[in-house]
Design a protein around this motif. Sequence first.
Motif, PDB file in Angstrom:
ATOM      1  N   GLY A  71       8.639  43.964  22.462  1.00 39.00           N
ATOM      2  CA  GLY A  71       9.960  44.270  21.917  1.00 39.00           C
ATOM      3  C   GLY A  71      11.000  44.724  22.931  1.00 39.00           C
ATOM      4  O   GLY A  71      12.128  45.049  22.561  1.00 39.00           O
TER       5      GLY A  71
ATOM      6  N   GLU B 122      12.707  49.228  23.198  1.00 40.41           N
ATOM      7  CA  GLU B 122      13.715  48.187  23.389  1.00 40.41           C
ATOM      8  C   GLU B 122      14.276  48.214  24.799  1.00 40.41           C
ATOM      9  O   GLU B 122      14.596  47.173  25.374  1.00 40.41           O
TER      10      GLU B 122
ATOM     11  N   GLN C 118      13.977  44.525  25.347  1.00 36.45           N
ATOM     12  CA  GLN C 118      15.104  43.603  25.441  1.00 36.45           C
ATOM     13  C   GLN C 118      16.000  43.887  26.640  1.00 36.45           C
ATOM     14  O   GLN C 118      16.742  43.017  27.075  1.00 36.45           O
TER      15      GLN C 118
END
Length: 334
Positions: free
Chosen positions: A67, A45, A69
Amino acid sequence: MEILAFGVQSDEKPLIEKAFEGHHEVRCLSVFLNEDTAPIAAGYEIISTSVNAELGHRVLQTLAAGGTQLIAQRSTGFNNIDLKVAERLGMTVARVSYYSPYSVAEFAWTLGMAVNRRVVRAANRTRDFDFRLDGLMGRDMHGRTVGVLGTGKIGEAFARIAHGFGMRLLGWDVAENPACLELGMKYVPKDELLAESDLVTLHVPLMPETQHLIDAAALRAMKDDAILVNSSRGGLIDSRALVAELRAGRFTGVGLDVYEAEAGLFFLDKSLEAVEDDTLARLVTFPNVLVTSHQAYYTVDAVGQIVDATVRNVLDYKAGRRSENVLVPAIPRS
């Protein structure tokens, strides 16, 4: 949560691991982030990147698909990141808005004085027990003129050192720095600064407006015996134009800690490979040119501040907080 950090130098690794201790696990990789290495980030992440990471649309799309972020870049500059694409993909991007300006300013002076006093040539000679002084004559900086392009925190720190040398100070920027004015700096148009300065130093960010700020015309405007130092971003100088001027026998010395095509070269060992970049290969052959590998920021003080700020960026992101370091608005995550 484990965080993936790309482009971590061996000196930097223990600082990163210690800073994240008690907060998150961190996996440090020496490889730099680019199209080939981006798939490694799948499942992470949060990633942290170095200044030489390649964060164009393809890399960002790969990261988002895996994935990722949050991208926490360990530098002040962010010209290597396509922020519009990151925002469109719903990613948060943070940088380090401040670290020790003295690290860069002091190194810029190191480059300037090294080429002025022919330090590298002298050191190479004495290793061979050649103690002649021929070709090693430099100049006093006292009483000469220094031109500072960009008078923010780093430019101000550079100017303070120049003031200590007893130099005349010229500055150029979009806004005048009161601290530099107090030192006696005179703000002038760029062409006037270039024409009058014995030493020109660059401390502006790289943006479309500053790309090749020092182009062929700017180089021709400088004194034939001037010293040029760049410890900011390589793209500020038109490297091919610089080679042409050097071939014409101009400039006392040029100190470059950055190069406009340094991605994929700097921070890596290329000593056993053929150099494909003809411009860089030519630059390093000039006896009055000193090229270093983007190390101006590389002090324990500055790197420690960079790492600490990176940890804060991660903690702020997880807590849903925003700071001045956020380049792309944070999106609250559950």
